[in-house]
Design a protein around this motif. Structure first.
Motif: not given
Ligand code: BGC
Length: 357
Positions: A95-102, A172-193
């Motif tokens: 029931g609440k509206d949230y404005q996030l950083a753009v 864990t949280t102390d208020q109702l919230t949203v969460v979506n965690l991940t890792n942003h590794t960029y792979f290159n299996l032939a080698g970095n660069g």
């Protein structure tokens, strides 16, 4: 080659606002080595053998903390509180509206202007039989980047004796919230660069994907991959679809899409993807408890960043396999929920398993 696993700590640098940053080097008995810094929980280096046993760093990154602080397209970083985009940087919850950083056109991307990728995490080394690990913790205060609730987050990287990098995410949280965690590794299996990843061969265990609009927000449809460049159900050369004029590839400038993993169970680890580099013989398999995975082919790398390899990163020089919930879920009631209630624990696991042919 190391005969035992180990974890070693060294000083990495100091942030612009004076916080010390450490680097932990995790090594297993096969000599596989992962380096993680406490800034952003960033994987700065990941060395695995090729088919001849030669070790090479296969992730993109920088060699200076300042670059990670100021110009990184999320190389190797932990992403939170919300991986991927939230439309118009807004959502309603309880029931609440949230404005996030753009921070991405009109949208919120990857947790905001100073997301989990830019926080200094507390670290604890873990040694447990054949595995070695690093537990990282960060508590995001209520209202940070616009998200409700104090969110206590722990991410554990574990390197196993069978060349797996396992990532366990908890919050864990102390208020109702949203969460979506991940890792942003960029792979290159032939080698970095080593140049383009277009000649890698991808298999993704997904019958459906989430098409996006011009702002890369899902339209809400779960479209079949069949007959499209998104059909990776059997191994396929990445380049085949990367050069296609299929409208979704054009709007993403390549692959920048969330694939809905075919799941047999609700919560167990399922096979999500396998990427193979024929030149080195290296393969990475992804197993996850998450419902989906963003396959991103480094479309926005534009030759302006010099990486830790000493060479320029250009479009398509790395790929990300971001296991996650679907983008913009807080605004899409038909998508699996990303809500977290006080008293519940957010818990997901992703395993990257490294092999050779
Ligand atoms: C997103 C891309 C974005 C990139 C940032 C990916 O997860 O899907 O659209 O440009 O992160 O480096």
């Amino acid at each position: 080659m190391a005969t035992n696993n180990s974890i070693e700590k060294s000083i990495y640098g100091t942030t612009a606002d004076g916080k010390p940053v450490e680097q932990y080097t995790l090594t297993n008995a096969n000599g596989m080595e992962v380096k993680v810094i406490t800034f952003g929980g960033i994987i700065t280096s990941l060395s695995v053998p090729d088919r001849t046993g030669k070790m090479n760093n296969i992730v993109l990154g920088f060699d200076k903390l300042a670059d990670y602080e100021t110009r990184s397209p999320y190389f190797g970083a932990l992403i939170g509180r919300y991986g991927n985009r939230i439309a118009n940087a807004k959502f309603s919850l309880g029931g609440k509206d949230y404005q996030l950083a753009v921070n991405d056109g009109i949208n919120a991307l990857h947790g905001g202007k100073k997301g989990f990728d830019k926080q200094v995490w507390a670290a604890k080394a873990i040694k447990d039989g054949a595995t070695v690990g690093l537990e990282l913790s960060y508590t995001s205060p209520d209202g940070e980047e616009g998200y409700p609730g104090n969110l206590a987050t722990t991410v554990t990287y574990t390197l196993t004796s069978t060349n797996e990098l396992r990532i366990d995410y908890r919050a864990t949280t102390d208020q109702l919230t949203v969460v979506n965690l991940t890792n942003h590794t960029y792979f290159n299996l032939a080698g970095n660069g080593a140049g383009s990843i277009a000649n890698h061969i991808a298999q993704i265990n997904a019958d459906r994907y989430t098409p996006v609009d011009a702002n890369l927000i899902p339209t809400g449809e779960l479209a079949p991959v069949e007959g499209t460049p998104f059909d990776f159900r059997s191994p396929k050369l990445v380049n085949a679809g990367l050069r296609s004029s299929f409208p979704q590839i054009v709007s993403g400038r390549g692959y920048d899409h969330d694939f809905v993993i075919n799941r047999e169970t609700e919560n167990d680890l399922e096979f999500a993807a396998q990427i193979y580099d024929p030149s080195s013989g290296r393969k990475v398999e992804v197993w996850t408890t998450e419902p989906s995975m963003q396959f991103y082919t480094g479309n926005f790398l534009d030759g302006t960043l010099v990486g830790s390899s000493g060479s320029l990163y250009r479009q398509g020089d790395g790929f990300c396999l971001e296991t996650q919930h679907y983008p913009d879920s807080p605004n899409q009631s038909d998508f699996p929920t990303t809500e977290l209630k006080p008293g519940d624990t957010y818990q997901t696991t992703t395993v990257y398993r490294f092999l050779t042919d």
